[in-house]
Enzyme design. Structure first.
Site, PDB file in Angstrom:
ATOM      1  N   ASP A 188       0.861  -1.190   0.000  1.00 31.62           N
ATOM      2  CA  ASP A 188       0.000   0.000   0.000  1.00 31.62           C
ATOM      3  C   ASP A 188       0.899   1.242   0.000  1.00 31.62           C
ATOM      4  OD1 ASP A 188      -1.793   2.100   0.573  1.00 31.62           O
ATOM      5  OD2 ASP A 188      -3.089   0.757   1.721  1.00 31.62           O
ATOM      6  N   LYS A 209      -1.461   9.638   0.262  1.00 26.76           N
ATOM      7  CA  LYS A 209      -1.705  10.944   0.866  1.00 26.76           C
ATOM      8  C   LYS A 209      -0.566  11.289   1.824  1.00 26.76           C
ATOM      9  CE  LYS A 209      -6.745  10.728   0.534  1.00 26.76           C
ATOM     10  NZ  LYS A 209      -8.029  10.679   1.280  1.00 26.76           N
ATOM     11  N   THR A 232       2.462 -10.366 -12.844  1.00 26.71           N
ATOM     12  CA  THR A 232       1.055 -10.572 -12.492  1.00 26.71           C
ATOM     13  C   THR A 232       0.141 -10.036 -13.599  1.00 26.71           C
ATOM     14  OG1 THR A 232       0.834  -8.445 -11.374  1.00 26.71           O
ATOM     15  CG2 THR A 232       1.626 -10.303 -10.050  1.00 26.71           C
ATOM     16  N   GLU A 284      -0.077  -6.393 -13.333  1.00 26.94           N
ATOM     17  CA  GLU A 284       1.089  -5.708 -13.871  1.00 26.94           C
ATOM     18  C   GLU A 284       1.062  -5.697 -15.399  1.00 26.94           C
ATOM     19  OE1 GLU A 284       5.959  -5.907 -13.296  1.00 26.94           O
ATOM     20  OE2 GLU A 284       4.646  -7.200 -12.121  1.00 26.94           O
TER      21      GLU A 284
END
Length: 239
Positions: free
Chosen positions: A144, A148, A217, A220
């Site tokens: 992740d 922000k 993947t 990807e």
């Protein structure tokens, strides 16, 4: 307000210090198949944080290089790597139960014996379960990015955690990161370039081409078609 030198002191004084976590627990709904897979395969492939320090030679019944992946998602690429590198033993850490169930199902389907998984916070597993100098590779793929600015402190690649991770790698062991978020790649590169005891394996002192051992993947591949970038970083422990 009183200041405490450690979380332990704070706890003894009845004060709870909230730890910053690098993930949000999105439990999701377990499918019947995922639940059945956990029930059937956890006794042979599951590892418990509460069991404490692991002896991987005993866990896997052999002495082999150990690769640990932080946050394996649904586990497809982790199982693929375990299949493709049978000379190594793999340990995956994931907090989301549906992903654990899918990974175990995939591993059982491929008759994989060189894979074990934790369903727990990676920071705590590193602290309590992984012996120093015991890992050949640590993988962190598409974590992740916490894009922000006010959430940047939640990013797992931070100087303090990197030094703890370094101690778990054997000399010559590699920390391999990959992200499709360029700003996070820049952050990772900055943190790792300053990290004591690591050497960048990039000839250009930044990023490396995707190594063959990291599966491509579907996500990807779709990103490549849309012109999105992916950045791989590989840093070797040298001291």
């Amino acid at each position: 307000m009183s200041q405490f030198k450690s979380e332990q002191e704070a706890a003894e004084s009845g004060v709870y210090i909230r730890k910053i976590q690098s993930f949000v627990k999105r439990e999701g709904r377990l499918t019947t198949g995922q639940a059945k897979s956990i029930e059937q395969n956890w006794p042979t492939m599951g590892l418990e944080h509460k069991s404490g320090l692991q002896n991987f030679a005993e866990t896997f019944g052999r002495v082999a290089p150990v690769v640990l992946e932080i946050g394996f998602g649904m586990g497809k690429s982790l199982v693929e790597m375990a299949v493709n590198e049978p000379d190594k033993d793999f340990v995956g850490i994931e907090v989301h139960r549906p992903g654990v169930g899918t990974c175990l199902s995939e591993a059982a389907e491929h008759n994989v014996h060189n894979l074990r998984v934790y369903e727990h916070d990676a920071v705590e597993v590193f602290a309590d379960c992984i012996a120093d100098n015991s890992l050949a590779r640590v993988q962190l793929f598409f974590p992740d990015p916490w894009h922000k600015k006010r959430h940047h402190k939640r990013r797992i690649v931070q100087p303090d955690f990197v030094q703890k991770l370094k101690n778990k790698l054997a000399i010559g062991g590699v920390f391999h990161m990959a992200t499709d978020w360029e700003e996070y790649a820049v952050h990772m590169l900055a943190v790792m370039s300053e990290a004591e005891g690591f050497k960048n394996q990039s000839e250009t002192h930044d990023y490396v081409p995707r190594p063959e051992q990291r599966p491509l993947t579907k996500f990807e591949q779709r990103g490549h078609r849309l012109g999105h970038g992916v950045w791989d970083l590989m840093f070797e422990r040298v001291s």
